[in-house]
Design a protein around this motif. Sequence first.
Motif, PDB file in Angstrom:
ATOM      1  N   ALA A  29       3.333 -71.832  -5.584  1.00  0.00           N
ATOM      2  CA  ALA A  29       4.710 -72.324  -5.681  1.00  0.00           C
ATOM      3  C   ALA A  29       5.051 -72.642  -7.136  1.00  0.00           C
ATOM      4  N   ALA A  30       4.154 -73.326  -7.828  1.00  0.00           N
ATOM      5  CA  ALA A  30       4.396 -73.678  -9.228  1.00  0.00           C
ATOM      6  C   ALA A  30       4.430 -72.428 -10.108  1.00  0.00           C
ATOM      7  N   ALA A  31       3.503 -71.517  -9.880  1.00  0.00           N
ATOM      8  CA  ALA A  31       3.426 -70.310 -10.711  1.00  0.00           C
ATOM      9  C   ALA A  31       4.662 -69.435 -10.564  1.00  0.00           C
ATOM     10  N   LEU A  32       5.226 -69.395  -9.359  1.00  0.00           N
ATOM     11  CA  LEU A  32       6.369 -68.527  -9.104  1.00  0.00           C
ATOM     12  C   LEU A  32       7.703 -69.263  -9.174  1.00  0.00           C
ATOM     13  N   GLY A  33       7.643 -70.589  -9.352  1.00  0.00           N
ATOM     14  CA  GLY A  33       8.880 -71.362  -9.434  1.00  0.00           C
ATOM     15  C   GLY A  33       9.615 -71.419  -8.106  1.00  0.00           C
ATOM     16  N   LEU A  34       8.876 -71.410  -7.003  1.00  0.00           N
ATOM     17  CA  LEU A  34       9.474 -71.468  -5.676  1.00  0.00           C
ATOM     18  C   LEU A  34       9.145 -72.789  -5.008  1.00  0.00           C
ATOM     19  N   ASP A  35       9.966 -73.161  -4.069  1.00  0.00           N
ATOM     20  CA  ASP A  35       9.782 -74.380  -3.291  1.00  0.00           C
ATOM     21  C   ASP A  35       8.549 -74.244  -2.394  1.00  0.00           C
ATOM     22  N   GLN A  36       7.829 -75.337  -2.191  1.00  0.00           N
ATOM     23  CA  GLN A  36       6.614 -75.321  -1.371  1.00  0.00           C
ATOM     24  C   GLN A  36       6.905 -74.844   0.055  1.00  0.00           C
ATOM     25  N   SER A  37       8.038 -75.251   0.634  1.00  0.00           N
ATOM     26  CA  SER A  37       8.344 -74.818   2.003  1.00  0.00           C
ATOM     27  C   SER A  37       8.601 -73.315   2.060  1.00  0.00           C
ATOM     28  N   THR A  38       9.214 -72.761   1.017  1.00  0.00           N
ATOM     29  CA  THR A  38       9.443 -71.320   0.953  1.00  0.00           C
ATOM     30  C   THR A  38       8.109 -70.584   0.894  1.00  0.00           C
ATOM     31  N   ILE A  39       7.213 -71.076   0.048  1.00  0.00           N
ATOM     32  CA  ILE A  39       5.884 -70.470  -0.076  1.00  0.00           C
ATOM     33  C   ILE A  39       5.153 -70.543   1.259  1.00  0.00           C
ATOM     34  N   SER A  40       5.205 -71.679   1.920  1.00  0.00           N
ATOM     35  CA  SER A  40       4.494 -71.833   3.197  1.00  0.00           C
ATOM     36  C   SER A  40       4.974 -70.827   4.226  1.00  0.00           C
ATOM     37  N   ARG A  41       6.295 -70.649   4.336  1.00  0.00           N
ATOM     38  CA  ARG A  41       6.829 -69.675   5.291  1.00  0.00           C
ATOM     39  C   ARG A  41       6.387 -68.258   4.936  1.00  0.00           C
ATOM     40  N   ARG A  42       6.465 -67.926   3.648  1.00  0.00           N
ATOM     41  CA  ARG A  42       6.060 -66.579   3.205  1.00  0.00           C
ATOM     42  C   ARG A  42       4.579 -66.348   3.452  1.00  0.00           C
ATOM     43  N   LEU A  43       3.765 -67.350   3.160  1.00  0.00           N
ATOM     44  CA  LEU A  43       2.323 -67.196   3.355  1.00  0.00           C
ATOM     45  C   LEU A  43       1.985 -67.009   4.829  1.00  0.00           C
ATOM     46  N   THR A  44       2.701 -67.708   5.706  1.00  0.00           N
ATOM     47  CA  THR A  44       2.479 -67.533   7.142  1.00  0.00           C
ATOM     48  C   THR A  44       2.786 -66.092   7.548  1.00  0.00           C
ATOM     49  N   SER A  45       3.896 -65.549   7.034  1.00  0.00           N
ATOM     50  CA  SER A  45       4.261 -64.159   7.335  1.00  0.00           C
ATOM     51  C   SER A  45       3.213 -63.187   6.800  1.00  0.00           C
ATOM     52  N   LEU A  46       2.743 -63.440   5.573  1.00  0.00           N
ATOM     53  CA  LEU A  46       1.733 -62.558   4.979  1.00  0.00           C
ATOM     54  C   LEU A  46       0.416 -62.627   5.748  1.00  0.00           C
ATOM     55  N   ARG A  47       0.059 -63.821   6.199  1.00  0.00           N
ATOM     56  CA  ARG A  47      -1.173 -63.979   6.987  1.00  0.00           C
ATOM     57  C   ARG A  47      -1.031 -63.245   8.321  1.00  0.00           C
ATOM     58  N   ASP A  48       0.124 -63.412   8.976  1.00  0.00           N
ATOM     59  CA  ASP A  48       0.362 -62.747  10.255  1.00  0.00           C
ATOM     60  C   ASP A  48       0.332 -61.225  10.113  1.00  0.00           C
ATOM     61  N   ALA A  49       0.736 -60.725   8.936  1.00  0.00           N
ATOM     62  CA  ALA A  49       0.734 -59.283   8.671  1.00  0.00           C
ATOM     63  C   ALA A  49      -0.636 -58.783   8.215  1.00  0.00           C
TER      64      ALA A  49
END
Length: 149
Positions: A52-72
């Motif tokens: 989140a810090a490296a990409l300048g994104l909100d932690q909740s945004t990262i969490s949702r994206r990571l869940t999608s990436l894990r599911d994929a």
Amino acid sequence: MQVNQGLSDELFRLFANLGHATHRPGASETSTVTFSLLAALDGAPRRGCELAAALGLDQSTISRRLTSLRDAGLIERLPDPEDGRAHLIRTSPVGRSLVEKERSRRVRTITDTLDGWSDEDRSELSRLLGQLNSTLEAHRGLRQEESRD
């Protein structure tokens, strides 16, 4: 610093052109955010908050994206050896393959457009892009330090 209007106009054109150049209608290309996340993980495993810090994104945004990436099946979660409550994230073999293919596709798309440029012009562009990237990375690091204070 006062931004030169010509520079501002050219940067705007560059960002628009890069988006068009790397987009293939109807193709199953990797989204910019997905590619950025997977590319940021291309190396040592990291915590979600680091991404989140490296990409300048909100932690909740990262969490949702990571869940999608894990599911994929594109990332894997590992226990953090330094903190049993936390997890580290790394790309899976499928994720690494996707990053490499997408990186190659994007680089090839841009380098193909430079075929008519002289070796000197391509070298100068490479030098200036390196300088721009180093400056942006240093600036991002400075902003991250300031946000911690």
